[in-house]
Design a protein around this motif. Structure first.
Motif, PDB file in Angstrom:
ATOM      1  N   ALA A   1       0.693  -1.140   0.075  1.00  0.00           N
ATOM      2  CA  ALA A   1       0.065   0.084   0.264  1.00  0.00           C
ATOM      3  C   ALA A   1       0.802   1.181   0.176  1.00  0.00           C
ATOM      4  CB  ALA A   1      -0.783   0.059   1.302  1.00  0.00           C
ATOM      5  N   GLY A   2       0.762   2.243  -0.783  1.00  0.00           N
ATOM      6  CA  GLY A   2       1.396   3.472  -0.690  1.00  0.00           C
ATOM      7  C   GLY A   2       2.434   3.609  -1.780  1.00  0.00           C
ATOM      8  N   GLN A   3       2.794   2.419  -2.454  1.00  0.00           N
ATOM      9  CA  GLN A   3       3.605   2.264  -3.494  1.00  0.00           C
ATOM     10  C   GLN A   3       3.185   2.584  -4.858  1.00  0.00           C
ATOM     11  OE1 GLN A   3       6.659  -1.102  -3.123  1.00  0.00           O
ATOM     12  NE2 GLN A   3       6.069  -1.258  -0.785  1.00  0.00           N
ATOM     13  N   PHE A   4       3.099   3.616  -5.286  1.00  0.00           N
ATOM     14  CA  PHE A   4       2.537   3.888  -6.607  1.00  0.00           C
ATOM     15  C   PHE A   4       3.465   3.952  -7.715  1.00  0.00           C
ATOM     16  CE2 PHE A   4       0.098   6.122  -3.344  1.00  0.00           C
ATOM     17  CZ  PHE A   4      -0.927   5.489  -3.182  1.00  0.00           C
ATOM     18  N   LYS A   5       2.886   3.515  -8.812  1.00  0.00           N
ATOM     19  CA  LYS A   5       4.180   3.474  -9.924  1.00  0.00           C
ATOM     20  C   LYS A   5       3.424   4.811 -11.065  1.00  0.00           C
ATOM     21  CE  LYS A   5       4.735  -0.941  -8.759  1.00  0.00           C
ATOM     22  NZ  LYS A   5       3.413  -2.048  -7.990  1.00  0.00           N
ATOM     23  N   SER A   6       4.570   5.347 -11.246  1.00  0.00           N
ATOM     24  CA  SER A   6       3.901   6.495 -12.013  1.00  0.00           C
ATOM     25  C   SER A   6       4.490   6.552 -13.624  1.00  0.00           C
ATOM     26  CB  SER A   6       4.494   7.883 -11.546  1.00  0.00           C
ATOM     27  OG  SER A   6       5.854   7.773 -11.422  1.00  0.00           O
ATOM     28  N   THR A   7       5.410   5.256 -13.921  1.00  0.00           N
ATOM     29  CA  THR A   7       5.887   5.079 -15.237  1.00  0.00           C
ATOM     30  C   THR A   7       5.712   3.604 -15.630  1.00  0.00           C
ATOM     31  OG1 THR A   7       7.996   4.615 -14.520  1.00  0.00           O
ATOM     32  CG2 THR A   7       7.746   6.786 -15.073  1.00  0.00           C
ATOM     33  N   TYR A   8       5.662   3.525 -16.831  1.00  0.00           N
ATOM     34  CA  TYR A   8       5.330   1.915 -17.352  1.00  0.00           C
ATOM     35  C   TYR A   8       6.558   1.298 -17.028  1.00  0.00           C
ATOM     36  CZ  TYR A   8       1.168   3.250 -20.085  1.00  0.00           C
ATOM     37  OH  TYR A   8      -0.003   3.765 -20.452  1.00  0.00           O
ATOM     38  N   SER A   9       7.639   1.867 -17.382  1.00  0.00           N
ATOM     39  CA  SER A   9       8.872   1.026 -16.849  1.00  0.00           C
ATOM     40  C   SER A   9       8.791   0.621 -15.314  1.00  0.00           C
ATOM     41  CB  SER A   9      10.208   1.718 -17.075  1.00  0.00           C
ATOM     42  OG  SER A   9      10.357   2.710 -16.350  1.00  0.00           O
ATOM     43  N   ALA A  10       8.379   1.344 -14.285  1.00  0.00           N
ATOM     44  CA  ALA A  10       8.293   1.087 -12.974  1.00  0.00           C
ATOM     45  C   ALA A  10       7.442  -0.141 -12.719  1.00  0.00           C
ATOM     46  CB  ALA A  10       7.811   2.414 -12.262  1.00  0.00           C
ATOM     47  N   ASP A  11       6.329  -0.159 -13.732  1.00  0.00           N
ATOM     48  CA  ASP A  11       5.370  -1.035 -13.623  1.00  0.00           C
ATOM     49  C   ASP A  11       5.802  -2.344 -13.997  1.00  0.00           C
ATOM     50  OD1 ASP A  11       2.671  -1.585 -12.640  1.00  0.00           O
ATOM     51  OD2 ASP A  11       1.773  -1.476 -14.646  1.00  0.00           O
ATOM     52  N   MET A  12       6.548  -2.354 -14.865  1.00  0.00           N
ATOM     53  CA  MET A  12       6.994  -3.492 -15.718  1.00  0.00           C
ATOM     54  C   MET A  12       8.360  -4.156 -14.900  1.00  0.00           C
ATOM     55  SD  MET A  12       5.248  -4.064 -18.286  1.00  0.00           S
ATOM     56  CE  MET A  12       6.280  -4.893 -19.743  1.00  0.00           C
ATOM     57  N   ALA A  13       8.939  -3.587 -13.782  1.00  0.00           N
ATOM     58  CA  ALA A  13       9.976  -3.902 -13.420  1.00  0.00           C
ATOM     59  C   ALA A  13       9.902  -5.302 -12.756  1.00  0.00           C
ATOM     60  CB  ALA A  13      10.176  -2.948 -12.057  1.00  0.00           C
ATOM     61  N   VAL A  14      10.886  -5.965 -12.709  1.00  0.00           N
ATOM     62  CA  VAL A  14      11.221  -7.275 -12.243  1.00  0.00           C
ATOM     63  C   VAL A  14      10.665  -7.556 -10.546  1.00  0.00           C
ATOM     64  CG1 VAL A  14      12.551  -9.293 -11.904  1.00  0.00           C
ATOM     65  CG2 VAL A  14      12.794  -7.841 -13.743  1.00  0.00           C
ATOM     66  N   PHE A  15      11.211  -6.447  -9.963  1.00  0.00           N
ATOM     67  CA  PHE A  15      10.974  -6.328  -8.604  1.00  0.00           C
ATOM     68  C   PHE A  15      10.092  -5.050  -8.349  1.00  0.00           C
ATOM     69  CE2 PHE A  15      14.915  -8.780  -8.828  1.00  0.00           C
ATOM     70  CZ  PHE A  15      14.428  -9.936  -8.479  1.00  0.00           C
ATOM     71  N   PRO A  16       8.848  -5.068  -8.564  1.00  0.00           N
ATOM     72  CA  PRO A  16       8.281  -3.911  -8.533  1.00  0.00           C
ATOM     73  C   PRO A  16       8.035  -3.309  -6.926  1.00  0.00           C
ATOM     74  CG  PRO A  16       6.645  -5.495  -8.868  1.00  0.00           C
ATOM     75  CD  PRO A  16       7.823  -6.138  -8.795  1.00  0.00           C
ATOM     76  N   ILE A  17       8.136  -4.411  -5.944  1.00  0.00           N
ATOM     77  CA  ILE A  17       7.837  -3.871  -4.717  1.00  0.00           C
ATOM     78  C   ILE A  17       8.851  -3.705  -3.820  1.00  0.00           C
ATOM     79  CG2 ILE A  17       6.570  -4.818  -2.532  1.00  0.00           C
ATOM     80  CD1 ILE A  17       5.103  -6.761  -4.469  1.00  0.00           C
ATOM     81  N   TRP A  18       8.906  -2.796  -3.008  1.00  0.00           N
ATOM     82  CA  TRP A  18       9.982  -2.118  -2.288  1.00  0.00           C
ATOM     83  C   TRP A  18      10.742  -3.301  -1.561  1.00  0.00           C
ATOM     84  CZ3 TRP A  18      10.326  -1.498   3.145  1.00  0.00           C
ATOM     85  CH2 TRP A  18      11.413  -0.844   3.507  1.00  0.00           C
TER      86      TRP A  18
END
Lengths: 443, 359
Positions: B6-23
């Motif tokens: 919760a609270g981890q927002f993605k503002s770019t497509y690349s962030a959304d596509m990352a292999v490890f999107p979660i902090w």
């Protein structure tokens, strides 16, 4: 995410590390000796009696004499299953526990350990197995291969063949077949046999057996039937040997022309052929049977007290006695090292000196109850094998006998080859250290 | 609670596509890398590094290789050990021909030889599938192992047929040969594995990986969508064999340090790596690591770990127990969790995410 697996590995590793610390460090009055054993796997048939003999002799020394020079030997087996991967683990384990000598019990394990021995300062005792070239002490100060090498064995086979035929000149035009395990162990005798074949004009036929096909030698024996060799030398081990004996009988190959290397001389190997195996031969470096004070002491102090793993009737069998012989070498080397250094608790480096100046005389053999059990062996600075004597043992249907005399290998043929190959090995290895260890005088 | 995004927002497509999107995942990776690179060499004993960690890394790489082929592309292979062998022998021959070239370069190059042989034996995959393909790769296993024993050129006509690993250095530190310390060899293995895993991760998350998975799920549909089966399947074989080859070269040069090589690459090893992939999780990179840790390290830990913590277990008994335990666990896993340890890991993460209030 994948790293979680590493974390898991780390946790397990930490468990191991913690364990390694908690094991008792070498106590003040004991030395630690790690021995590779294989009581499992396809070679266990030969591995079990050897391991029993090794273990029982050390137990007997601890029980009867309270150890060597007042120092108990802490003996530990490491199970390898004759698998090189597990042998390497066992080597690392032995190293971490400061073993005074490493006993690989497989040619593959010896080959893997040889380059490390001089760096880890652990002497390797590969008794009549391993890399033949390591008999050159100048290049391999940390490797010992008494009482002889596979190359000596191959030359003895040729000598035996010549003796039966009536002279070296009668070898011309004869055919010698070599059944061998298709692995470094099995291939070891080939260079010597090739050399001797050229020199004496006999033909050498090779019959390699893949480790997976040890018990399935049918096609191999078809070629043997086709080639009709005059003699067969069997460089086999484990399940391969009883199969070879059985196949020889099945294929009507004269059983007295089949000669095994000393590792093919197990009682169970010959017994597998039934009554028809009578006359099967094997090179041998130790006597079989219980008619020796040393074996009787083992029976008294170990077997009868229930401290042995061996079944009573197996004590004194050929491979069991071979294990006893190997342990005797270790014990004598410890004794020698104690004498040289004046220390009670010896280290690996002391053991190296002890092994290098090992001189087991006839008198000494008698003292330790081994008169007639084996021949005297002298190891020197340059010669780490001794190239001692062996005999051709014969199976009489129930036990191994010694019909002939102790024979000397063709040292003149073998030695130059050993030196040439040792040089070749160290050249290829790159940066092989020059021998820095001073020579010991024979004691 | 531990694993809330919760609270981890993605503002770019690349962030959304990352292999490890979660902090939390990224922190986890960093921690594990720190442990692998710093804590283990500092605190683990030589025995653990040489007998547990290095084998684990080598097998992880081999399992990744097989996973690319079997898990991602759906082609079964029983020839992994043979392809590892090709890598080992290729590396050995190259060290003789090019003694001046750095050994790490040679280890990576030896993967190319393995890839070429892999493509060759992968050709039948265009016509046959499933068990039939498994049998075809079995032929590779038998033929190549036969060649390792019978072609003396491969082991430089050595009398005993063994590979001797020469000493090679990097920045003056010995990394192969006997004087290379376990820590050095571990570092080299670790770097190779981390880099190649990163590379594999990019491959399977990219266009190529998608086409492999399409082929796995239904190859006719994949073909209709415009994926060239020939290219996709052969590339899977090539990449898979490349990984296996590098693992094989690492095995002999960084772990074994020479010796009896021909028998090492036997069918049992092929099966073991297949088990690693199955138990770890088909089509998952992390599963390859789990599987390798499980199949390769468990026997060692049982054999040496139990006596070390005070449970006396004779060596031979430990061997038997290992066989029984691994056998039983394989069956259990196949029944209880056919998607392997990786799936268990996923479930665990899911639970942590909703803890303490599961739906």
């Amino acid at each position: 995410m994948k790293k979680t697996a590493m974390l898991k590995g780390a946790a397990l590793g930490a468990l191991l590390a913690a364990g390694a610390v908690s094991t008792p460090a070498n106590a003040q009055d004991s030395v630690y000796f790690a021995n590779n054993a294989y009581r499992t796997g396809p070679f266990s048939g030969s591995g079990i009696p050897i391991g029993d003999g090794m273990r029982d002799y050390i137990t007997m020394i601890n029980e009867r004499d309270g150890g060597v020079g007042g120092v108990k030997i802490v003996y530990e087996e490491c199970e390898t299953g004759y698998d090189t991967k597990k042998s390497i683990e066992c080597y690392e384990q032995a190293k971490s526990k400061n073993t005074i000598v490493y006993s690989p019990w497989s040619t593959g394990a010896t080959l893997a350990a040889i380059p490390r021995a001089h760096i880890d300062k652990i002497p390797i005792l590969s008794m009549a197995y391993g890399l033949s070239a390591s008999a050159d002490g100048t290049n391999f100060p940390w490797v010992f291969i008494p009482p002889f090498t596979y190359w000596d064995g191959a030359s003895l086979m040729v000598k035996h063949m010549a003796a039966e035929l009536g002279g070296m000149d009668k070898l011309k035009g004869k055919k010698l077949g070599l059944i061998h395990l298709d692995a470094p162990f099995g291939k070891e005798p080939i260079p010597v046999l090739e050399n001797l074949a050229k020199k004496y004009g006999f033909e050498l036929k090779l019959y390699p057996v893949a480790a997976a096909d040890m018990q399935n030698q049918g096609s191999l024996w078809l070629s043997i039937r086709r080639d009709r060799p005059d003699y067969l030398y069997n460089q086999g081990w484990g399940a391969m040997n009883p199969t070879a004996v059985k196949e020889a009988i099945k294929n009507n190959f004269p059983i007295n022309k089949l000669v095994g290397v000393w590792w093919a001389g197990g009682d169970d190997d010959a017994r597998a052929g039934g009554p028809e195996a009578k006359g099967y031969k094997s090179l041998n470096l130790n006597a079989a049977g219980t008619n020796f004070p040393v074996i009787q002491d083992i029976q008294k102090f170990v077997v009868e007290k229930g401290k042995s793993l061996a079944p009573k009737e197996k004590v004194g069998e050929n491979l069991y006695n071979r294990g006893v012989y190997n342990s005797m070498l270790v014990v004598e080397a410890i004794r020698n090292a104690q004498k040289l250094t004046g220390k009670k608790v010896v280290t690996g480096e002391d053991m190296r000196r002890g092994l290098e100046s090992l001189n087991i005389t006839e008198a000494r053999l008698k003292e330790i109850g081994m008169e007639g059990f084996a021949t005297p062996t002298t190891i020197s600075c340059t010669d780490h094998s001794g190239h001692s004597k062996a005999y051709v043992a014969e199976w009489d249907g129930t036990k191994w006998t010694k019909p002939g005399e102790w024979l000397e290998p063709l040292k003149d043929e073998v030695r130059p080859l050993i030196e040439a190959n040792a040089k070749d090995y160290t050249d290829k290895a790159g940066n092989w250290p020059k021998r820095a260890e001073p020579c010991e005088k024979s004691s | 609670m531990f694993y809330r995004e919760a609270g981890q927002f993605k503002s770019t497509y690349s962030a959304d596509m990352a292999v490890f999107p979660i902090w939390q995942d990224r922190v986890g990776i960093a921690v594990i890398l720190l442990v692998a690179f710093i804590a283990i060499p500092l605190f683990a004993s030589d025995f653990v590094i040489a007998s547990v960690m290095i084998p684990f890394l080598v097998f992880s790489l081999a399992a990744i290789g097989l996973n690319i082929l079997t898990g991602y592309t759906g082609l079964i292979s029983l020839g992994t050990a043979a392809f590892m062998g090709v890598g080992a022998y290729a590396c050995y021959k190259m060290t003789t021909f090019f003694p001046g070239v750095n050994i790490i370069v040679l280890i990576l190059l030896s993967g190319l030889f393995s890839a070429a042989i892999g493509v060759l034996f992968g050709l039948p995959s265009l016509r046959i599938k499933g068990f039939y393909l498994a049998v075809a790769t079995l032929a590779a296993q038998f033929f190549l192992q036969w060649a390792f024993v019978r072609v003396p050129w491969l082991f430089n006509y050595n009398a005993s047929g063994a590979i001797e690993v020469p000493q090679r250095t990097l920045f003056g530190i010995a990394i192969t040969g006997a004087s290379a310390s376990p820590e050095t060899r571990y570092y080299v293995c670790l770097c190779l594995v981390v880099v190649l895993t990163w590379f594999a991760s990019n491959l399977v998350h990219g266009k190529l990986g998608r086409s492999w998975m399409a082929v796995r799920d239904m190859d006719i549909a994949a073909e209709l969508m415009g994926i060239k089966l020939l290219n996709a399947k052969l590339l899977a074989f090539a990449v898979s064999s490349f990984y296996a080859g590098v693992a094989g070269a690492m095995m002999i040069f960084l772990w074994y340090g020479g010796g009896e090589a021909a028998d090492v690459f036997n069918i049992r090893l092929s099966f073991n790596i297949l088990f690693m992939v199955i138990i770890g999780g088909l089509g998952s990179l992390i599963g390859s690591f789990f599987g390798a840790a499980f199949i390769a390290s468990l026997p060692t830990i049982l054999k040496f770990g139990l006596p070390a913590i005070g449970i006396p277990l004779a060596g031979a008994t430990a061997e038997h127990v290992t066989f029984m335990l691994v056998g039983a666990l394989i069956i259990t896993f196949l029944i209880v969790e056919p998607h392997g340890l990786a799936r268990l890991w996923q479930i665990g993460k899911q639970k942590l995410r909703t803890w303490p209030f599961p739906y």
